[in-house]
Design a protein around this motif. Sequence first.
Motif, mmCIF file in Angstrom:
data_model
loop_
_atom_site.group_PDB
_atom_site.id
_atom_site.type_symbol
_atom_site.label_atom_id
_atom_site.label_comp_id
_atom_site.label_asym_id
_atom_site.label_seq_id
_atom_site.Cartn_x
_atom_site.Cartn_y
_atom_site.Cartn_z
ATOM 1 N N GLU A 1 -0.111 17.085 3.675
ATOM 2 C CA GLU A 1 -0.775 15.834 3.305
ATOM 3 C C GLU A 1 0.248 14.744 3.024
ATOM 4 O O GLU A 1 0.061 13.582 3.417
ATOM 5 C CB GLU A 1 -1.668 16.045 2.083
ATOM 6 C CG GLU A 1 -2.906 16.884 2.366
ATOM 7 C CD GLU A 1 -2.670 18.374 2.233
ATOM 8 O OE1 GLU A 1 -1.488 18.782 2.094
ATOM 9 O OE2 GLU A 1 -3.654 19.128 2.265
ATOM 10 N N ARG A 2 1.353 15.092 2.359
ATOM 11 C CA ARG A 2 2.389 14.093 2.084
ATOM 12 C C ARG A 2 3.071 13.638 3.372
ATOM 13 O O ARG A 2 3.378 12.453 3.539
ATOM 14 C CB ARG A 2 3.412 14.663 1.093
ATOM 15 C CG ARG A 2 2.870 14.825 -0.326
ATOM 16 C CD ARG A 2 3.972 15.206 -1.303
ATOM 17 N NE ARG A 2 4.528 16.519 -1.050
ATOM 18 C CZ ARG A 2 4.120 17.642 -1.642
ATOM 19 N NH1 ARG A 2 3.129 17.625 -2.535
ATOM 20 N NH2 ARG A 2 4.689 18.801 -1.367
ATOM 21 N N SER B 1 2.169 1.484 -3.768
ATOM 22 C CA SER B 1 1.299 1.619 -4.942
ATOM 23 C C SER B 1 -0.190 1.651 -4.633
ATOM 24 O O SER B 1 -1.007 1.717 -5.549
ATOM 25 C CB SER B 1 1.573 0.468 -5.918
ATOM 26 O OG SER B 1 1.331 -0.781 -5.288
ATOM 27 N N ARG C 1 0.828 -1.213 0.000
ATOM 28 C CA ARG C 1 0.000 0.000 0.000
ATOM 29 C C ARG C 1 0.858 1.257 0.000
ATOM 30 O O ARG C 1 0.519 2.255 -0.660
ATOM 31 C CB ARG C 1 -0.932 -0.009 1.220
ATOM 32 C CG ARG C 1 -1.962 1.097 1.202
ATOM 33 C CD ARG C 1 -3.114 0.796 2.138
ATOM 34 N NE ARG C 1 -2.674 0.666 3.510
ATOM 35 C CZ ARG C 1 -2.526 1.705 4.341
ATOM 36 N NH1 ARG C 1 -2.750 2.936 3.922
ATOM 37 N NH2 ARG C 1 -2.140 1.505 5.583
ATOM 38 N N THR D 1 -3.984 2.864 -3.298
ATOM 39 C CA THR D 1 -4.783 4.088 -3.408
ATOM 40 C C THR D 1 -4.728 4.814 -2.071
ATOM 41 O O THR D 1 -5.090 4.247 -1.035
ATOM 42 C CB THR D 1 -6.241 3.756 -3.763
ATOM 43 O OG1 THR D 1 -6.261 3.041 -5.004
ATOM 44 C CG2 THR D 1 -7.068 5.023 -3.895
ATOM 45 N N VAL D 2 -4.254 6.040 -2.098
ATOM 46 C CA VAL D 2 -4.022 6.776 -0.859
ATOM 47 C C VAL D 2 -4.473 8.222 -1.015
ATOM 48 O O VAL D 2 -4.733 8.700 -2.120
ATOM 49 C CB VAL D 2 -2.513 6.765 -0.472
ATOM 50 C CG1 VAL D 2 -2.048 5.363 -0.144
ATOM 51 C CG2 VAL D 2 -1.657 7.370 -1.588
ATOM 52 N N GLU D 3 -4.582 8.875 0.110
ATOM 53 C CA GLU D 3 -4.820 10.323 0.151
ATOM 54 C C GLU D 3 -3.620 10.967 0.826
ATOM 55 O O GLU D 3 -3.240 10.535 1.914
ATOM 56 C CB GLU D 3 -6.099 10.642 0.917
ATOM 57 C CG GLU D 3 -7.369 10.235 0.188
ATOM 58 C CD GLU D 3 -7.591 11.005 -1.104
ATOM 59 O OE1 GLU D 3 -7.079 12.141 -1.206
ATOM 60 O OE2 GLU D 3 -8.251 10.470 -2.001
ATOM 61 N N PRO D 4 -2.992 11.954 0.195
ATOM 62 C CA PRO D 4 -3.344 12.508 -1.111
ATOM 63 C C PRO D 4 -3.022 11.532 -2.236
ATOM 64 O O PRO D 4 -2.256 10.583 -2.032
ATOM 65 C CB PRO D 4 -2.439 13.751 -1.199
ATOM 66 C CG PRO D 4 -1.220 13.363 -0.423
ATOM 67 C CD PRO D 4 -1.743 12.541 0.733
ATOM 68 N N SER D 5 -3.615 11.754 -3.384
ATOM 69 C CA SER D 5 -3.358 10.887 -4.529
ATOM 70 C C SER D 5 -1.900 11.028 -4.954
ATOM 71 O O SER D 5 -1.432 12.123 -5.271
ATOM 72 C CB SER D 5 -4.282 11.278 -5.685
ATOM 73 O OG SER D 5 -4.035 10.457 -6.800
ATOM 74 N N LEU D 6 -1.171 9.908 -4.909
ATOM 75 C CA LEU D 6 0.245 9.903 -5.275
ATOM 76 C C LEU D 6 0.487 8.857 -6.344
ATOM 77 O O LEU D 6 -0.087 7.766 -6.303
ATOM 78 C CB LEU D 6 1.118 9.585 -4.059
ATOM 79 C CG LEU D 6 1.078 10.566 -2.888
ATOM 80 C CD1 LEU D 6 1.863 9.992 -1.711
ATOM 81 C CD2 LEU D 6 1.641 11.920 -3.295
ATOM 82 N N LEU D 7 1.351 9.175 -7.289
ATOM 83 C CA LEU D 7 1.724 8.194 -8.299
ATOM 84 C C LEU D 7 2.383 6.996 -7.627
ATOM 85 O O LEU D 7 3.121 7.155 -6.651
ATOM 86 C CB LEU D 7 2.700 8.819 -9.299
ATOM 87 C CG LEU D 7 2.130 9.919 -10.196
ATOM 88 C CD1 LEU D 7 3.259 10.654 -10.899
ATOM 89 C CD2 LEU D 7 1.165 9.337 -11.209
ATOM 90 N N HIS E 1 6.748 11.279 -6.528
ATOM 91 C CA HIS E 1 5.592 12.031 -7.018
ATOM 92 C C HIS E 1 5.954 13.503 -7.251
ATOM 93 O O HIS E 1 5.603 14.084 -8.289
ATOM 94 C CB HIS E 1 4.447 11.920 -6.005
ATOM 95 C CG HIS E 1 3.199 12.622 -6.430
ATOM 96 N ND1 HIS E 1 2.256 12.055 -7.258
ATOM 97 C CD2 HIS E 1 2.739 13.869 -6.143
ATOM 98 C CE1 HIS E 1 1.276 12.917 -7.472
ATOM 99 N NE2 HIS E 1 1.542 14.018 -6.800
#
Length: 203
Positions: free
Chosen positions: A185-186, A11, A8, A13-19, A47
């Motif tokens: 957020e990061r 790769s 996780r 799906t997380v918040e904030p959206s990161l590549l 990212h």
Amino acid sequence: MPNTVLSRAMSGTVEPSLLPLPDRVAALLSELGSPPRLAAHLRAVHHVAHQLVDWVEHRYPAVIFDREAVLFGAATHDIGKTVHLAELSEPGSAHEEAGQVLLLGHGISPELARFAATHASWVDARVGLDDLLVSLADKIWKNKRVPDLEDLVVARLAQATGRAAWEEFLALDGVLARIGDAADERLAFQASFPIHSGGTEAA
């Protein structure tokens, strides 16, 4: 059983959206048993590096740099911390050379492995724009501004374009301010993952 926490971090799906991290890097981190927090950090910096290289390509189409090398360097710059675990939570530079050696030992070319050693050495005259962009991504992901580093980037861009340094400074300052706005957020994303590897439960 796969480490779902590490997956996780790399790769999911997380918040904030990161590549997601590149597959090649994710496979290597899995093989090394990377701490999830390290993988999360590498993902955040990777990212941000994407944002920087996109900006450089858009504003400076004539500037020559290696986009893929920068992205790989950002995704692996701290990989030596899989060896020097203490440097995940306290200052230290042993991970720099160790990371380069580790990458070389896993068949990564010297041109790509070097970023593990150069990301904190931007004052070296041999450091190029690719290295500076990795260093910059490693700072601005958490909205840390380093004037000496930014001045070096400005000088390279001004030299390449022939425009005044102040003009390039304003342009760089603008994009760094925009990227820095999402730093909290990061940082929260990184902090949500454990330092120690192992386990399959969500962090």
